[in-house]
Design an enzyme around this catalytic site. Structure first.
Site, PDB file in Angstrom:
ATOM      1  N   SER A   1       1.406  -4.564   6.638  1.00 49.21           N
ATOM      2  CA  SER A   1       1.830  -3.153   6.496  1.00 49.21           C
ATOM      3  C   SER A   1       1.616  -2.463   7.825  1.00 49.21           C
ATOM      4  O   SER A   1       0.741  -2.858   8.617  1.00 49.21           O
ATOM      5  CB  SER A   1       0.980  -2.474   5.426  1.00 49.21           C
ATOM      6  OG  SER A   1       1.157  -1.064   5.476  1.00 49.21           O
TER       7      SER A   1
ATOM      8  N   TYR B   1      -7.417  -0.008   2.327  1.00 47.51           N
ATOM      9  CA  TYR B   1      -6.075  -0.613   2.288  1.00 47.51           C
ATOM     10  C   TYR B   1      -5.644  -1.012   3.696  1.00 47.51           C
ATOM     11  O   TYR B   1      -5.246  -2.157   3.948  1.00 47.51           O
ATOM     12  CB  TYR B   1      -5.056   0.340   1.655  1.00 47.51           C
ATOM     13  CG  TYR B   1      -3.662  -0.253   1.676  1.00 47.51           C
ATOM     14  CD1 TYR B   1      -3.360  -1.387   0.935  1.00 47.51           C
ATOM     15  CD2 TYR B   1      -2.652   0.304   2.469  1.00 47.51           C
ATOM     16  CE1 TYR B   1      -2.090  -1.964   0.975  1.00 47.51           C
ATOM     17  CE2 TYR B   1      -1.380  -0.261   2.505  1.00 47.51           C
ATOM     18  CZ  TYR B   1      -1.112  -1.391   1.757  1.00 47.51           C
ATOM     19  OH  TYR B   1       0.139  -1.961   1.804  1.00 47.51           O
TER      20      TYR B   1
HETATM   21  P1  NDP Z   1       4.774  -3.731  -6.159  1.00 48.59           P
HETATM   22  O1  NDP Z   1       3.588  -3.024  -6.748  1.00 48.59           O
HETATM   23  O2  NDP Z   1       6.132  -3.346  -6.585  1.00 48.59           O
HETATM   24  O3  NDP Z   1       4.613  -5.301  -6.378  1.00 48.59           O
HETATM   25  C1  NDP Z   1       3.375  -5.931  -6.193  1.00 48.59           C
HETATM   26  C2  NDP Z   1       3.444  -7.329  -6.753  1.00 48.59           C
HETATM   27  O4  NDP Z   1       2.162  -7.934  -6.555  1.00 48.59           O
HETATM   28  C3  NDP Z   1       3.725  -7.351  -8.236  1.00 48.59           C
HETATM   29  O5  NDP Z   1       4.617  -8.410  -8.499  1.00 48.59           O
HETATM   30  C4  NDP Z   1       2.367  -7.636  -8.874  1.00 48.59           C
HETATM   31  O6  NDP Z   1       2.578  -8.378 -10.059  1.00 48.59           O
HETATM   32  C5  NDP Z   1       1.730  -8.501  -7.785  1.00 48.59           C
HETATM   33  N1  NDP Z   1       0.280  -8.529  -7.829  1.00 48.59           N
HETATM   34  C6  NDP Z   1      -0.595  -7.509  -7.709  1.00 48.59           C
HETATM   35  N2  NDP Z   1      -1.852  -7.948  -7.843  1.00 48.59           N
HETATM   36  C7  NDP Z   1      -1.774  -9.288  -8.066  1.00 48.59           C
HETATM   37  C8  NDP Z   1      -2.719 -10.320  -8.285  1.00 48.59           C
HETATM   38  N3  NDP Z   1      -4.038 -10.067  -8.329  1.00 48.59           N
HETATM   39  N4  NDP Z   1      -2.278 -11.571  -8.468  1.00 48.59           N
HETATM   40  C9  NDP Z   1      -0.969 -11.854  -8.434  1.00 48.59           C
HETATM   41  N5  NDP Z   1      -0.015 -10.938  -8.228  1.00 48.59           N
HETATM   42  C10 NDP Z   1      -0.429  -9.664  -8.045  1.00 48.59           C
HETATM   43  O7  NDP Z   1       4.582  -3.570  -4.581  1.00 48.59           O
HETATM   44  P2  NDP Z   1       5.565  -3.840  -3.343  1.00 48.59           P
HETATM   45  O8  NDP Z   1       6.607  -4.810  -3.687  1.00 48.59           O
HETATM   46  O9  NDP Z   1       5.952  -2.522  -2.799  1.00 48.59           O
HETATM   47  O10 NDP Z   1       4.525  -4.456  -2.320  1.00 48.59           O
HETATM   48  C11 NDP Z   1       4.434  -5.841  -2.053  1.00 48.59           C
HETATM   49  C12 NDP Z   1       3.548  -6.028  -0.836  1.00 48.59           C
HETATM   50  O11 NDP Z   1       4.040  -5.251   0.234  1.00 48.59           O
HETATM   51  C13 NDP Z   1       2.098  -5.616  -1.024  1.00 48.59           C
HETATM   52  O12 NDP Z   1       1.280  -6.534  -0.353  1.00 48.59           O
HETATM   53  C14 NDP Z   1       2.031  -4.250  -0.342  1.00 48.59           C
HETATM   54  O13 NDP Z   1       0.746  -3.950   0.137  1.00 48.59           O
HETATM   55  C15 NDP Z   1       3.006  -4.435   0.769  1.00 48.59           C
HETATM   56  N6  NDP Z   1       3.634  -3.237   1.308  1.00 48.59           N
HETATM   57  C16 NDP Z   1       4.270  -2.331   0.499  1.00 48.59           C
HETATM   58  C17 NDP Z   1       4.869  -1.223   1.057  1.00 48.59           C
HETATM   59  C18 NDP Z   1       5.529  -0.172   0.229  1.00 48.59           C
HETATM   60  O14 NDP Z   1       5.633   0.982   0.706  1.00 48.59           O
HETATM   61  N7  NDP Z   1       6.022  -0.460  -0.954  1.00 48.59           N
HETATM   62  C19 NDP Z   1       4.912  -1.029   2.505  1.00 48.59           C
HETATM   63  C20 NDP Z   1       4.197  -2.020   3.253  1.00 48.59           C
HETATM   64  C21 NDP Z   1       3.609  -3.089   2.670  1.00 48.59           C
HETATM   65  P3  NDP Z   1       1.648  -8.382 -11.365  1.00 48.59           P
HETATM   66  O15 NDP Z   1       1.192  -6.965 -11.566  1.00 48.59           O
HETATM   67  O16 NDP Z   1       2.574  -8.900 -12.414  1.00 48.59           O
HETATM   68  O17 NDP Z   1       0.535  -9.328 -11.036  1.00 48.59           O
HETATM   69  C1  8X3 Z   2       2.419   0.661   2.573  1.00 42.95           C
HETATM   70  C2  8X3 Z   2       2.892   1.594   3.622  1.00 42.95           C
HETATM   71  O1  8X3 Z   2       2.447   3.790   4.791  1.00 42.95           O
HETATM   72  O2  8X3 Z   2       1.826   3.622   2.440  1.00 42.95           O
HETATM   73  O3  8X3 Z   2       1.728  -0.390   3.109  1.00 42.95           O
HETATM   74  O4  8X3 Z   2       0.529   2.493   4.100  1.00 42.95           O
HETATM   75  S1  8X3 Z   2       1.867   2.931   3.748  1.00 42.95           S
END
Ligand code: NDP
Ligand code: 8X3
Length: 250
Positions: free
Chosen positions: A134, A147
């Site tokens: 991120s 985070y």
């Molecule tokens: P979502 O919350 O939409 O998806 C997260 C996924 O992770 C879900 O499929 C969830 O599935 C899974 N997950 C969470 N905890 C666990 C666990 N303990 N074991 C297995 N699976 C897990 O988030 P995003 O798609 O937006 O984010 C994906 C990644 O990108 C993350 O690492 C996030 O930090 C990162 N990110 C997101 C950004 C954003 O603004 N959206 C920006 C930058 C980075 P389930 O609950 O079924 O386990």
């Molecule tokens: C998610 C992006 O800007 O919320 O990783 O940290 S931000």
């Protein structure tokens, strides 16, 4: 190609799984919610293997991997995508349980998956690990405390992996997205408060999970002699936060 995606039940992971299957690749889709994965399997068909995995339960991971059916057992690409942010309070008001869950998922889970697949990739002298970091791993912001620190770990771990992999054909990328709407990320971060989650994306054009799915697919399909070390992407509406000063008379 077999691609294992953690966090495949929503957001970026789901978008990538859809794209990979459309290209004829096999996907091992891992997450905690089997119902979501099964819904995807109904649409995506037999190229998509739903696998229940809680990455924070690191001791269970070797067994989950050992139980994969033979045709899915070779992992060509690992996408360490499962992760979450919990809370936007400053450190002094944060919940310790939230901090621990972020560390256990974003750091320990990613380490455990990497540890499980890396030796076989090196043995084959072929493979690709994409870690979803991120911008929070590089740019500090109010409420980002643990985070951002977990994503800083992911960034440096990715770079150090590449250092260890010198002389092999195994690739590692840290993808570092900024603001992305349309996933469950902010709903999780605000503990289900949908109004607060929606406000994060109001008033500007941001990126979507589909955009990130496209970028991940592009990385996976990039030529095998190129290693993208880090890829930071933001919506044009977003830019770096300046340093802040608390003035005495304000
Ligand atoms: P979502 O919350 O939409 O998806 C997260 C996924 O992770 C879900 O499929 C969830 O599935 C899974 N997950 C969470 N905890 C666990 C666990 N303990 N074991 C297995 N699976 C897990 O988030 P995003 O798609 O937006 O984010 C994906 C990644 O990108 C993350 O690492 C996030 O930090 C990162 N990110 C997101 C950004 C954003 O603004 N959206 C920006 C930058 C980075 P389930 O609950 O079924 O386990
Ligand atoms: C998610 C992006 O800007 O919320 O990783 O940290 S931000």
């Amino acid at each position: 190609m077999n691609v294992l995606i953690t966090g495949a039940s929503a957001g970026f992971g789901k978008a990538l799984a859809e794209r990979l299957v459309a290209q004829g690749h096999q996907v091992i889709g891992c997450a905690r919610r089997l119902d979501k994965l099964n819904e995807m399997a109904e649409t995506l068909g037999e190229l998509f293997l739903p696998v229940v995995m809680d990455v924070s339960d690191t001791e269970s991971i070797p067994q989950v991997m050992a139980n994969l059916p033979k045709s899915f057992s070779q992992i060509d690409v690992l996408v360490n995508n499962a992760g979450l942010a919990l809370g936007t309070e400053p450190a002094q008001k944060s919940e310790l349980d939230d901090w621990m869950q972020m560390v256990n998922t974003n750091i320990k889970g990613l380490m455990a998956l990497t540890h499980a697949v890396l030796p076989a990739m090196v043995e084959r002298d072929k493979g690709y690990i994409i870690n979803v970091g991120s911008i929070a791993g590089s740019w500090p912001y109010y409420g980002g405390n643990v985070y951002g620190a977990t994503k800083a770990f992911v960034k440096q771990f990715s770079l150090n992996l590449r250092a260890d992999l010198i002389g092999t054909q195994v690739r590692v990328t840290n993808l570092e997205p900024g603001n992305v709407a349309g996933t469950e990320f902010s709903n999780v971060r605000y503990h289900g408060d949908e109004n607060k989650a929606a406000q994060v994306y109001e008033g500007f054009k941001t990126m979507t999970g589909e955009d990130i799915g496209d970028i991940l697919l592009w990385l996976i399909e990039s030529p095998a002699h190129i290693n993208v070390n880090r890829l930071e992407v933001m919506p044009v509406a977003q830019t770096y936060n300046g340093l802040t000063i608390a003035k005495q008379n304000s």
